[in-house]
Design an enzyme around this catalytic site. Structure first.
Site, PDB file in Angstrom:
ATOM      1  N   HIS A 286       0.826  -1.204   0.000  1.00  0.00           N
ATOM      2  CA  HIS A 286       0.000   0.000   0.000  1.00  0.00           C
ATOM      3  C   HIS A 286       0.868   1.266   0.000  1.00  0.00           C
ATOM      4  O   HIS A 286       2.063   1.236   0.330  1.00  0.00           O
ATOM      5  CB  HIS A 286      -0.920   0.019   1.225  1.00  0.00           C
ATOM      6  CG  HIS A 286      -0.153  -0.001   2.523  1.00  0.00           C
ATOM      7  ND1 HIS A 286       0.418   1.134   3.072  1.00  0.00           N
ATOM      8  CD2 HIS A 286       0.149  -1.007   3.363  1.00  0.00           C
ATOM      9  CE1 HIS A 286       1.027   0.827   4.198  1.00  0.00           C
ATOM     10  NE2 HIS A 286       0.891  -0.471   4.403  1.00  0.00           N
ATOM     11  N   GLU A 362      -2.023  -7.110   7.826  1.00  0.00           N
ATOM     12  CA  GLU A 362      -0.718  -6.988   8.466  1.00  0.00           C
ATOM     13  C   GLU A 362      -0.741  -7.667   9.840  1.00  0.00           C
ATOM     14  O   GLU A 362      -1.799  -7.950  10.415  1.00  0.00           O
ATOM     15  CB  GLU A 362      -0.351  -5.498   8.595  1.00  0.00           C
ATOM     16  CG  GLU A 362       0.995  -5.192   9.224  1.00  0.00           C
ATOM     17  CD  GLU A 362       2.169  -5.833   8.494  1.00  0.00           C
ATOM     18  OE1 GLU A 362       2.335  -7.064   8.629  1.00  0.00           O
ATOM     19  OE2 GLU A 362       2.933  -5.101   7.826  1.00  0.00           O
TER      20      GLU A 362
END
Length: 482
Positions: A286, A362
């Site tokens: 990202h 994550e």
């Protein structure tokens, strides 16, 4: 000139947008397949549009020019837009509202079955590309493109005469070259490897998915995309892969040193059966959040920050690069906001939907969320030392260990590889999951993760074959951000 149903012509088409969206134009040329003679050219500046719209308009113009010449002919369309080729061939769905009417218009020009489509590398589409650029140049100057002023045919002819003939074949299918390399290497190395043994494990095993491929030069240059076929080994040494220890979201220290190799070799070669097209994961980290430049732990247990202004720019830049490449068929994203925003930017350019996959999230960094590495060292020194020493150690306060994350990522990998066999999928994720996928593919030890750089909005790529082998094809590419 007479028309005949036995007559075939080649149509090469292209489109471009300077800004995507931005000032755009298209070019198309009709060629004699035997002599290469230019039979017709078309080009036009179309105002502000996207690359994909311009490419479709180029296709429509080329088909119409062919129909005007030979109404009953068959047409061989060659384009460097894999999106257009795959959609018009019926293999990909057309979801973007701007492209649906253009695709329908193109489909009505000739009866079904009279047009076939082939992807070609950009360097083999110079004529149409030149026409598109001439049209955009003319539009910038407030005038129309004029055939009499075009030098595209001369430029393309000169380029063809100067160039070495490139490998033929559709994108990601340099099969002939790869097969020849595989056979040659297999026969040459047969005597040397007769005593070597190995086991290619199934995708469900963490011990597999690491025997990488030596991609032939032909295979890599035949296609400018992530799908270029590799001559890959069908046997691999069996090496147990431990759970990955990875840096947090740009916050754990990364040792500097020599670049991490992105292609590895097995101990033996075989000219066994081709495993077919792999599932190719294009791994996109990202864009930046407010925490990224400060190198703070930012996992799945924290504040779920949005992209910063810089991160939004990075997302648009990578979206433009992937749209120009035209190889992505599916998009899968971590559920966290920063990934979904990055994925949405790409999806808007490609006209694709985004599937959310929980397994791509994550690590949960527990009580360390939002802290810098130095702050964690000051507040929780013993926990940090344990975490750095063992993938089984969890962060303070009940976060996830890297062993736990590795099991989650491996299960997600297996599920997606099975679901998207033979396809190219963009996975929008984070530092830990991406490094874990790369580490497992390479069969590298856990400490190797601390020697990999993974920048915000960077692109990596791993291909997974049906026999359990994997090929790391790209790592931390940020060229689209420069």
């Amino acid at each position: 000139m007479t028309s005949s149903s036995s007559r075939e012509v080649i149509v090469e088409a292209d489109g471009g947008s300077r800004g995507n969206p931005g000032p755009a134009g298209y070019g198309a040329v009709v060629l004699d397949p035997v002599t290469g003679e230019t039979l017709a050219e078309a080009a036009e500046y179309i105002g502000v549009a996207t690359n994909n719209v311009a490419e479709y308009k180029g296709l429509v113009a080329g088909l119409k020019a062919a129909r005007d010449l030979f109404p009953d002919c068959t047409v061989h369309v060659r384009m460097d837009s894999k999106l257009v080729v795959e959609q018009m061939s019926g293999r990909w769905k057309i979801k973007h509202p701007d492209m649906k009417p253009l695709a329908a218009e193109a489909g009505r020009i000739f009866p079904a079955g009279r047009v076939r489509y082939e992807w070609i590398p950009r360097e083999r589409n110079k004529h149409a590309d030149r026409l598109a650029n001439e049209a955009m140049d003319a539009g910038k100057q407030g005038r129309r493109w004029e055939p009499s002023a075009s030098t595209a045919a001369l430029d393309a002819s000169a380029a063809r005469n100067a160039a070495t003939p490139p490998p033929s074949g559709p994108p990601g299918d340099a099969t002939a070259g790869a097969a020849r390399a595989r056979a040659a290497l297999g026969s040459a190395a047969g005597a040397r490897t007769a005593g070597a043994t190995g086991s290619a494990t199934a995708p469900g095993s963490d011990e597999g998915l690491f025997a990488a491929a030596f991609a032939t030069e032909d295979a890599l240059t035949a296609s400018g995309d992530f799908e270029a076929e590799a001559a890959h080994p069908t046997t691999a040494p069996s090496v147990a892969s431990a759970p990955a220890a990875s840096a947090p979201d740009a916050s754990a220290p990364v040792a500097s040193g020599a670049p991490v190799p992105v292609v590895s070799a097995s101990q033996g070669w075989s000219n066994g059966p081709d495993m077919g097209a792999p599932a190719t994961f294009v791994l996109l980290r990202h864009g930046e959040t407010a925490l990224t430049p400060e190198k703070r732990f930012s996992g799945s247990g924290g504040s779920d920050p949005e992209l910063s202004a810089a991160g939004l720019r990075q997302a648009e830049a990578v979206a433009a690069a992937l749209a120009a490449r035209g190889t992505i068929q599916e998009i899968v994203s971590s559920p966290l906001t920063r990934c979904r925003q990055t994925a949405a930017a790409v999806a808007a350019r490609l006209g694709l939907d985004v599937r959310v996959e929980q397994g791509l999230r994550e690590t949960d960094f527990g009580a360390w969320e939002g802290l810098t590495f130095g702050e964690v060292r000051e507040r929780h020194p013993e926990d940090l030392d344990a975490w750095l020493s063992s993938p089984k150690a969890a962060p303070t306060g009940g976060g996830e260990s890297f062993a736990t994350v590795a099991r989650r990522v491996a299960a997600t990998r297996d599920r997606l590889a099975a679901a998207y066999a033979g396809r190219t999928v963009l996975l929008v994720s984070h530092v830990t999951p991406i490094k874990t996928l790369v580490r497992l593919a390479l069969g590298a030890p856990p400490e190797s993760l601390f020697r990999m750089e993974l920048s915000a909005a960077s692109i990596s790529a791993v291909a997974y074959y049906a026999d359990g082998n994997a090929s790391v094809r790209l790592l931390n590419d940020t060229s689209h951000l420069r």
